[in-house]
Design a protein around this motif. Structure first.
Motif, PDB file in Angstrom:
ATOM      1  N   UNK A   1       0.811  -1.218   0.000  1.00  0.00           N
ATOM      2  CA  UNK A   1       0.000   0.000   0.000  1.00  0.00           C
ATOM      3  C   UNK A   1       0.846   1.271   0.000  1.00  0.00           C
ATOM      4  N   UNK A   2       1.905   1.317   0.822  1.00  0.00           N
ATOM      5  CA  UNK A   2       2.716   2.524   0.939  1.00  0.00           C
ATOM      6  C   UNK A   2       3.347   2.947  -0.376  1.00  0.00           C
ATOM      7  N   UNK A   3       3.976   1.997  -1.063  1.00  0.00           N
ATOM      8  CA  UNK A   3       4.614   2.309  -2.341  1.00  0.00           C
ATOM      9  C   UNK A   3       3.601   2.678  -3.406  1.00  0.00           C
ATOM     10  N   UNK A   4       2.455   2.016  -3.395  1.00  0.00           N
ATOM     11  CA  UNK A   4       1.408   2.322  -4.363  1.00  0.00           C
ATOM     12  C   UNK A   4       0.894   3.745  -4.173  1.00  0.00           C
ATOM     13  N   UNK A   5       0.607   4.123  -2.913  1.00  0.00           N
ATOM     14  CA  UNK A   5       0.125   5.476  -2.632  1.00  0.00           C
ATOM     15  C   UNK A   5       1.155   6.526  -3.029  1.00  0.00           C
ATOM     16  N   UNK A   6       2.438   6.225  -2.801  1.00  0.00           N
ATOM     17  CA  UNK A   6       3.491   7.174  -3.174  1.00  0.00           C
ATOM     18  C   UNK A   6       3.484   7.430  -4.676  1.00  0.00           C
ATOM     19  N   UNK A   7       3.283   6.378  -5.468  1.00  0.00           N
ATOM     20  CA  UNK A   7       3.239   6.545  -6.917  1.00  0.00           C
ATOM     21  C   UNK A   7       1.962   7.256  -7.367  1.00  0.00           C
ATOM     22  N   UNK A   8       0.839   6.981  -6.694  1.00  0.00           N
ATOM     23  CA  UNK A   8      -0.403   7.689  -7.015  1.00  0.00           C
ATOM     24  C   UNK A   8      -0.242   9.177  -6.721  1.00  0.00           C
ATOM     25  N   UNK A   9       0.465   9.498  -5.641  1.00  0.00           N
ATOM     26  CA  UNK A   9       0.710  10.904  -5.303  1.00  0.00           C
ATOM     27  C   UNK A   9       1.508  11.597  -6.402  1.00  0.00           C
ATOM     28  N   UNK A  10       2.469  10.887  -7.003  1.00  0.00           N
ATOM     29  CA  UNK A  10       3.243  11.455  -8.115  1.00  0.00           C
ATOM     30  C   UNK A  10       2.366  11.668  -9.344  1.00  0.00           C
ATOM     31  N   UNK A  11       1.352  10.832  -9.527  1.00  0.00           N
ATOM     32  CA  UNK A  11       0.488  10.932 -10.692  1.00  0.00           C
ATOM     33  C   UNK A  11      -0.626  11.962 -10.527  1.00  0.00           C
ATOM     34  N   UNK A  12      -1.018  12.238  -9.297  1.00  0.00           N
ATOM     35  CA  UNK A  12      -2.168  13.101  -9.047  1.00  0.00           C
ATOM     36  C   UNK A  12      -1.850  14.556  -9.354  1.00  0.00           C
ATOM     37  N   UNK A  13      -2.581  15.196 -10.272  1.00  0.00           N
ATOM     38  CA  UNK A  13      -2.327  16.609 -10.590  1.00  0.00           C
ATOM     39  C   UNK A  13      -2.714  17.509  -9.418  1.00  0.00           C
ATOM     40  N   UNK A  14      -1.879  18.488  -9.126  1.00  0.00           N
ATOM     41  CA  UNK A  14      -2.167  19.426  -8.037  1.00  0.00           C
ATOM     42  C   UNK A  14      -3.409  20.254  -8.329  1.00  0.00           C
ATOM     43  N   UNK A  15      -3.752  20.407  -9.623  1.00  0.00           N
ATOM     44  CA  UNK A  15      -4.900  21.239 -10.001  1.00  0.00           C
ATOM     45  C   UNK A  15      -6.229  20.733  -9.461  1.00  0.00           C
ATOM     46  N   UNK A  16      -6.311  19.436  -9.136  1.00  0.00           N
ATOM     47  CA  UNK A  16      -7.602  18.927  -8.659  1.00  0.00           C
ATOM     48  C   UNK A  16      -7.920  19.456  -7.260  1.00  0.00           C
ATOM     49  N   UNK A  17      -6.919  19.953  -6.551  1.00  0.00           N
ATOM     50  CA  UNK A  17      -7.147  20.532  -5.223  1.00  0.00           C
ATOM     51  C   UNK A  17      -7.227  22.053  -5.275  1.00  0.00           C
ATOM     52  N   UNK A  18      -7.180  22.610  -6.488  1.00  0.00           N
ATOM     53  CA  UNK A  18      -7.191  24.061  -6.646  1.00  0.00           C
ATOM     54  C   UNK A  18      -8.604  24.613  -6.524  1.00  0.00           C
ATOM     55  N   UNK A  19      -8.727  25.765  -5.861  1.00  0.00           N
ATOM     56  CA  UNK A  19     -10.015  26.446  -5.732  1.00  0.00           C
ATOM     57  C   UNK A  19     -10.292  27.339  -6.941  1.00  0.00           C
ATOM     58  N   UNK A  20      -9.277  27.507  -7.788  1.00  0.00           N
ATOM     59  CA  UNK A  20      -9.406  28.341  -8.971  1.00  0.00           C
ATOM     60  C   UNK A  20      -9.951  27.503 -10.121  1.00  0.00           C
ATOM     61  N   UNK A  21     -11.177  27.805 -10.554  1.00  0.00           N
ATOM     62  CA  UNK A  21     -11.809  27.013 -11.608  1.00  0.00           C
ATOM     63  C   UNK A  21     -11.057  27.065 -12.930  1.00  0.00           C
ATOM     64  N   UNK A  22     -10.270  28.119 -13.139  1.00  0.00           N
ATOM     65  CA  UNK A  22      -9.531  28.225 -14.391  1.00  0.00           C
ATOM     66  C   UNK A  22      -8.387  27.220 -14.456  1.00  0.00           C
ATOM     67  N   UNK A  23      -7.964  26.721 -13.303  1.00  0.00           N
ATOM     68  CA  UNK A  23      -6.858  25.765 -13.277  1.00  0.00           C
ATOM     69  C   UNK A  23      -7.310  24.360 -12.892  1.00  0.00           C
ATOM     70  N   UNK A  24      -8.522  24.245 -12.378  1.00  0.00           N
ATOM     71  CA  UNK A  24      -8.953  22.969 -11.798  1.00  0.00           C
ATOM     72  C   UNK A  24      -9.098  21.887 -12.857  1.00  0.00           C
ATOM     73  N   UNK A  25      -8.750  20.680 -12.457  1.00  0.00           N
ATOM     74  CA  UNK A  25      -8.892  19.499 -13.301  1.00  0.00           C
ATOM     75  C   UNK A  25      -9.764  18.476 -12.594  1.00  0.00           C
ATOM     76  N   UNK A  26     -10.368  17.608 -13.358  1.00  0.00           N
ATOM     77  CA  UNK A  26     -11.028  16.432 -12.817  1.00  0.00           C
ATOM     78  C   UNK A  26     -10.447  15.215 -13.521  1.00  0.00           C
ATOM     79  N   UNK A  27     -10.519  14.100 -12.869  1.00  0.00           N
ATOM     80  CA  UNK A  27      -9.988  12.878 -13.458  1.00  0.00           C
ATOM     81  C   UNK A  27     -10.777  11.669 -13.020  1.00  0.00           C
ATOM     82  N   UNK A  28     -10.851  10.682 -13.883  1.00  0.00           N
ATOM     83  CA  UNK A  28     -11.526   9.441 -13.545  1.00  0.00           C
ATOM     84  C   UNK A  28     -10.963   8.314 -14.392  1.00  0.00           C
ATOM     85  N   UNK A  29     -11.200   7.091 -13.939  1.00  0.00           N
ATOM     86  CA  UNK A  29     -10.760   5.913 -14.674  1.00  0.00           C
ATOM     87  C   UNK A  29     -11.932   5.398 -15.503  1.00  0.00           C
ATOM     88  N   UNK A  30     -11.743   5.361 -16.805  1.00  0.00           N
ATOM     89  CA  UNK A  30     -12.764   4.829 -17.713  1.00  0.00           C
ATOM     90  C   UNK A  30     -12.367   3.397 -18.066  1.00  0.00           C
TER      91      UNK A  30
END
Length: 274
Positions: free
Chosen positions: A136-165
């Motif tokens: 779990x630890x190594x997996x979460x570390x790699x997910x953290x590297x993949x996760x865009x910082x924009x998804x936590x942004x309050x600025x709608x001009x920069x915000x991203x959404x993501x999902x697995x299709x």
């Protein structure tokens, strides 16, 4: 004189019989206590019955804790990975009000393999408990590297959404008692909210799944919604303990095993192939 000797001899015999009788009772009591102790020890270390959900939604008690329905395994892998890449920027609704007005997801800090602190979504963090503890630890570390910082942004001009299709989850292949291999063909789709621009990242993976034991929290009434979510993940009595790249040679048809094969390095606690 002869009469007195006979009476004395008779009293000695009665005393001996009484001693033997008392010793026998103590021995029987000791054997009974030992037997009861062994029974209690067996009950303490006996595994609880596993309640398995079938394809039709029914839940049955099952003494063989190593068996699972193939559809349950497929759904477990699909739901776990879908939750892992749920980058909506909001928290899962815990009430009816939050369903219409969801709370912003501030993310959960995670240490990366480079020693940096990055964030993963709350959904990713909860879903990671479906993985084995050493993985779990190594997996979460790699997910953290993949996760865009924009998804936590309050600025709608920069915000991203993501999902697995998910395009395909292959039927589980049994590799050992209580262990299966499950292939998945999917894409991580990131969408920028301002212009709906999409970024597609292939996510074709091979998962090794096994059955595990899990136990509910003794104070379930006092758990937070986040803790309840974690325990519900572990209640499925399945976990992913290995992930590797999944290669397709002739499309998505699983009618022939030659059409799909494992490839690449195995994903362990120190590596994750994007």
């Amino acid at each position: 004189m002869t009469k007195l000797l006979q009476e004395k001899k008779s009293s000695v015999n009665l005393l001996t019989l009484f001693a033997i009788f008392t010793f026998s009772l103590h021995l029987l009591a000791a054997i009974f206590l030992l037997f009861e102790g062994l029974r209690i020890y067996g009950l303490i270390h006996k595994k609880p019955l596993t309640f398995v959900q079938l394809v039709d939604g029914k839940v049955v008690s099952q003494t063989d804790t190593l068996e699972r329905e193939p559809e349950v395994i497929r759904q477990f892998v699909a739901k776990t990975m879908a939750a892992t890449f749920n980058w909506s920027g909001t928290l899962p609704p815990a009430t009816v009000e939050e369903a219409t007005n969801p709370k912003t997801d501030a993310g959960i800090p995670v240490k990366t393999l480079q020693g940096l602190t990055k964030k993963v979504s709350t959904s990713s963090w909860v879903a990671s408990f479906a993985l084995s503890e050493d993985f779990r630890g190594g997996f979460l570390a790699q997910i953290a590297d993949m996760t865009p910082l924009e998804i936590f942004s309050q600025n709608n001009k920069q915000a991203l959404t993501g999902q697995l299709v998910i395009q395909r989850v292959y039927p589980p292949e049994k590799i050992a008692p209580g262990q299966w291999r499950v292939g998945m063909v999917a894409n991580i789709v990131q969408v920028r909210r301002t212009d709906n621009k999409k970024l597609l990242t292939p996510f074709n993976k091979d998962f090794l799944v096994r059955t595990v034991d899990s136990y509910g929290h003794p104070l379930s009434n006092g758990l937070t919604p986040l803790q309840k979510a974690v325990y519900s993940v572990r209640a499925q009595k399945l976990e992913i303990y290995e992930v590797s790249d999944f290669c397709l040679t002739n499309g998505y048809d699983s009618s022939s095993k030659s059409q799909s094969q494992r490839c690449g390095d195995v994903l362990n606690s120190g590596s994750f192939t994007r």
